[in-house]
Write an enzyme that holds these catalytic residues in place. Structure first.
Site, short mmCIF file in Angstrom:
data_model
loop_
_atom_site.label_atom_id
_atom_site.label_comp_id
_atom_site.label_asym_id
_atom_site.label_seq_id
_atom_site.Cartn_x
_atom_site.Cartn_y
_atom_site.Cartn_z
N GLY A 50 0.84 -1.19 0.00
CA GLY A 50 0.00 0.00 0.00
C GLY A 50 0.87 1.24 0.00
CG LEU A 51 -0.60 4.84 -1.89
CD1 LEU A 51 -1.75 5.83 -1.93
CD2 LEU A 51 0.47 5.23 -2.91
N GLY A 53 2.00 5.48 4.50
CA GLY A 53 0.97 6.04 5.36
C GLY A 53 -0.34 5.29 5.31
CB SER A 54 -1.63 2.60 3.15
OG SER A 54 -0.58 1.66 3.16
N GLY A 55 -0.86 2.35 6.46
CA GLY A 55 -1.03 1.51 7.66
C GLY A 55 -0.43 0.13 7.55
CE LYS A 56 3.65 -0.04 3.04
NZ LYS A 56 3.22 1.37 3.16
CB SER A 57 4.68 -0.46 9.48
OG SER A 57 5.61 -0.47 8.42
CB SER A 124 5.90 -4.08 -2.89
OG SER A 124 4.77 -4.23 -2.09
#
Length: 219
Positions: A50-51, A53-57, A124
């Protein structure tokens, strides 16, 4: 001397890889299946994309904590952490992004073989790169999780101040601003990290893992 075991076609050709020649894949006496039996769960690659700031981590670490609390073998590969070491020589050009994901895919494959649920949190941005990682492992072992948050939401968060710098031209080749992000067309899971509460997002991922026989149902 015993004959060498036959290559596992699921992991591709095992000789003459890249610039390395005269090499063979050495199979461990402790198999992935043996680890799964001992631990009571399968291994898998959970690929959060995801972008910025999308909340991936945030989501990957929350899911990791939930798995750990169940006593499962799990580990997070985080984009920033990887660039502090394994990929410290890479920048953010398209070519470097491709190489970054290639390396992560190979590392994730090793975690998979070690019987670990490995969670990767990387932008990615290119679909082809994600599909290349998927092709490294047997079907069903690569779970693409799209952290779906609109660019406007990510910019509002801007936890690192990166979007502001990209808009100002300070950061070049920034995904979503001056470099493209190719959202997954058919991910295994799409999570509304732009609006949904974290707890609900975690539950959605765990439910998928349970339903697909990767982890045991929580007691």
């Amino acid at each position: 001397m015993a004959a060498a075991p036959a290559p596992n076609p699921a992991y591709g050709a095992l000789t003459d890889q890249g610039k390395s020649t005269n090499i063979v894949w050495h199979h461990s006496t402790v198999t992935r299946e043996s680890r799964a039996h001992q631990r009571g769960h399968r291994s898998a690659i959970l690929w959060f994309t995801g972008l910025s700031g999308s909340g991936k981590s945030t989501l990957a670490n929350a899911v990791n904590s939930a798995l750990f609390e169940q006593g499962l073998a799990c580990y997070v590969l985080d984009g920033d952490n990887i660039r502090h070491g394994l990929c410290t020589d890479l920048g953010f050009s398209d070519a470097d992004r491709v190489e970054n994901i290639r390396r992560i895919g190979e590392v994730a494959k090793l975690f998979l073989d070690a019987g670990v649920v490995v969670l990767t949190a990387f932008v990615s941005p290119f679909q082809a790169d994600r599909e290349r990682v998927r092709a490294l492992v047997p079907a069903g072992d690569f779970i693409e999780i799209h952290c779906a948050a609109d660019l406007s939401v990510c910019e509002e968060r801007d936890t690192k101040g990166l979007y502001a710098k990209a808009r100002a031209g300070v950061i070049k080749e920034f995904t979503g601003i001056s470099s493209p992000y190719e959202a997954p067309e058919s991910p295994e899971l799409r999570v509304d990290t732009g609006h949904a509460e974290l707890e609900g997002c975690v539950a959605q991922v765990l439910s998928f893992l349970d339903a697909n026989g990767i982890i045991p149902a929580a007691s």
